[in-house]
Design an enzyme around this catalytic site. Structure first.
Site, PDB file in Angstrom:
ATOM      1  N   HIS A  82     -15.022  11.383  14.372  1.00 52.50           N
ATOM      2  CA  HIS A  82     -14.512  10.134  14.052  1.00 52.50           C
ATOM      3  C   HIS A  82     -14.421  10.246  12.117  1.00 52.50           C
ATOM      4  CE1 HIS A  82     -14.253   5.855  15.101  1.00 52.50           C
ATOM      5  NE2 HIS A  82     -14.648   5.546  13.829  1.00 52.50           N
ATOM      6  N   ASP A 161     -18.306  -4.003  19.516  1.00 55.14           N
ATOM      7  CA  ASP A 161     -17.982  -3.178  17.393  1.00 55.14           C
ATOM      8  C   ASP A 161     -16.679  -4.665  18.353  1.00 55.14           C
ATOM      9  OD1 ASP A 161     -17.284  -1.945  16.096  1.00 55.14           O
ATOM     10  OD2 ASP A 161     -15.931  -0.769  16.875  1.00 55.14           O
ATOM     11  N   ARG A 168     -14.547  -8.392  11.051  1.00 47.40           N
ATOM     12  CA  ARG A 168     -15.053  -7.565   9.319  1.00 47.40           C
ATOM     13  C   ARG A 168     -13.987  -7.232   8.793  1.00 47.40           C
ATOM     14  NH1 ARG A 168     -17.647  -2.672  11.229  1.00 47.40           N
ATOM     15  NH2 ARG A 168     -17.742  -2.284   8.813  1.00 47.40           N
ATOM     16  N   SER A 183     -21.484   0.761  13.809  1.00 50.43           N
ATOM     17  CA  SER A 183     -19.981   0.689  14.468  1.00 50.43           C
ATOM     18  C   SER A 183     -19.294   1.284  14.900  1.00 50.43           C
ATOM     19  CB  SER A 183     -18.394  -0.069  13.830  1.00 50.43           C
ATOM     20  OG  SER A 183     -17.284  -0.178  13.809  1.00 50.43           O
ATOM     21  N   LYS A 187     -20.221   3.686  19.154  1.00 54.62           N
ATOM     22  CA  LYS A 187     -18.574   4.080  20.063  1.00 54.62           C
ATOM     23  C   LYS A 187     -18.988   5.592  20.008  1.00 54.62           C
ATOM     24  CE  LYS A 187     -15.545   2.768  16.946  1.00 54.62           C
ATOM     25  NZ  LYS A 187     -15.538   1.640  15.904  1.00 54.62           N
TER      26      LYS A 187
HETATM   27  N1  URA Z   1     -14.587   3.519  11.138  1.00 53.90           N
HETATM   28  C1  URA Z   1     -15.060   2.228  12.469  1.00 53.90           C
HETATM   29  O1  URA Z   1     -15.128   2.426  13.303  1.00 53.90           O
HETATM   30  N2  URA Z   1     -15.893   1.411  11.694  1.00 53.90           N
HETATM   31  C2  URA Z   1     -16.063   1.293  11.021  1.00 53.90           C
HETATM   32  O2  URA Z   1     -16.861   0.068  10.053  1.00 53.90           O
HETATM   33  C3  URA Z   1     -15.721   1.888   9.935  1.00 53.90           C
HETATM   34  C4  URA Z   1     -14.821   2.928  10.083  1.00 53.90           C
END
Ligand code: URA
Length: 410
Positions: A82, A161, A168, A183, A187
């Site tokens: 990620h 999320d 956001r 966040s 995930k």
């Molecule tokens: N990627 C995400 O999944 N969440 C964030 O808050 C920032 C980048």
């Protein structure tokens, strides 16, 4: 519990209890608390921050807002990557299928565009028919069949999320360390991973502007990941210029396909290999061979097909999503490119319609920039330093002006 009092406590720098955090997040997820109160809370967190205990509680409640992936006993190693968000960041599109060539499973849950940074889901949706709404049952069947699935948070996985992320994006509360940690990690923990590599960005086009801020973010995510039993690796990468040479949803998919064919921009390929090396069990040279010999591209085709798209369309994306206006941007002087500012290019692309200004805005998959010159390139006056793809002549003119503000040639 009284919602305004909890917001007030955070606004004034107090530490919230696990119960207070749970109350707010589940209230918002279940539509029992309005978006204006959650917006105020997110802004209070943006200014006041959260302790590690509060961040852990927030991550936990977001994770528990939905189901977590449960795998059969015979499942192989489960890995993922990620990024904290960058401009032109299409690494996931190349890396997810590449990792799956290794026989591991890659159940990638991604996000949409956030602020100036693009989102993997928006990019994937520029492939006609491609569905990012995948149930856990379908995700498992697809992992069994091809080893990779790329999907969004759903009503069953990380719904908190999904809602908070969209809020956001349009309330200027993205660059907050605890909110980003919760966040991303909610995930990723919902994927029940064995190993995770995080690409933590710093610089003009990143949420964290300095290495120190990025380091604090990375360490906070490493702590949450490792505590939950996930081998969490962190790479810190600069985000001063866009990754590769394309910014904009379908334009980035086209560039990803070039990279999956063994070509593509050198910086993109290097990033894919650096990140892949952290979680793959094979040597870098094997990953390189899978990019060069079509193995990774074949895996990408299989995934597109499994999720409702047609591999043939991948070769036609530039005509499927042709913007009404395509204009070359030319250098106004000769010299070396000292700066191609990621933040400026990201904002110009957002203004073209490649990202959202309001939560319910529909993004335009065709618009953005490609052929963006890389830093350190020698250019002569009049050379093409990018192409803008826009909805109208007026938008192209505005985008060209905006883009040129981010370029320094000397
Ligand atoms: N990627 C995400 O999944 N969440 C964030 O808050 C920032 C980048």
């Amino acid at each position: 519990m009284h919602i305004p009092s909890i917001i007030e406590k955070k606004r004034d720098g107090g530490a919230l209890s696990d119960e207070e955090i749970e109350f707010l997040v589940s209230g918002y997820t279940n539509d029992e608390m309005p978006a204006y109160q959650m917006s105020a809370f997110a802004m209070a967190v943006y200014f006041q921050g959260m302790s590690s205990a509060e961040t852990a509680a927030l991550t936990d409640v977001m994770l528990k807002s939905g189901e977590v992936m449960v795998y059969p006993d015979h499942a192989p190693r489960i890995v993922d990557k990620h990024s904290t968000g960058g401009v032109g960041d299409k690494v996931s599109l190349v890396l997810a299928p590449l990792l799956a060539c290794d026989g591991v499973w890659v159940p990638m849950i991604s996000g949409r565009g956030l602020g100036i940074t693009g989102g993997t889901l928006d990019k994937l949706e520029s492939i006609p028919g491609f569905s990012i709404n995948v149930s856990q049952e379908k995700a498992l069947a697809q992992l069994e069949a091809i080893g990779v699935v790329m999907m969004g948070q759903t009503a069953s996985i990380c719904p908190a999320d999904k809602k908070l992320y969209a809020l956001r994006d349009v309330t200027a509360t993205v660059p907050s360390r605890p909110l980003i940690v919760a966040s991303i990690m909610s995930k990723k923990l919902a994927e029940s991973l064995d190993a995770l590599v995080l690409d933590v960005k710093y610089g003009s086009g990143a949420f964290m502007k300095t290495w120190d801020e990025a380091n604090e973010l990375g360490e906070a995510m490493r702590e949450v990941g490792n505590r939950m039993g996930v081998d969490t690796r962190i790479l810190y990468n600069p985000m001063e210029e866009p990754i590769g040479q394309a910014v904009g949803n379908s334009l980035e998919v086209i560039e990803s396909i070039e990279t999956l064919k063994g070509g593509g921009p050198a910086d993109l390929r290097k990033l894919v290999l650096d990140l892949g090396g952290e979680v793959s069990t094979v040597e870098r040279s094997v990953l390189e061979a899978w990019l060069d010999d079509g193995t990774a591209l074949k895996k990408f085709h299989e995934m597109v097909e499994a999720q409702g798209g047609r591999p043939e369309d991948l070769e036609q994306l530039n005509s499927i999503h042709r913007a009404p206006v395509m204009r070359e941007i030319r250098s106004q002087s000769s010299g070396s490119t000292l700066r191609v500012d990621a933040d400026t290019v990201g904002r110009a692309s957002l203004a073209l319609g490649a990202g959202r200004g309001n939560a319910d805005d529909i993004i335009d998959p065709a618009v953005g920039f490609d052929q963006i010159v890389k830093c350190g390139t020698k250019v002569a006056e009049g050379d093409v330093i990018a192409r803008v793809h826009a909805k109208s002549e007026a938008q192209a003119t505005g985008a060209e002006r905006h883009f040129l503000k981010g370029i320094k040639i000397q």
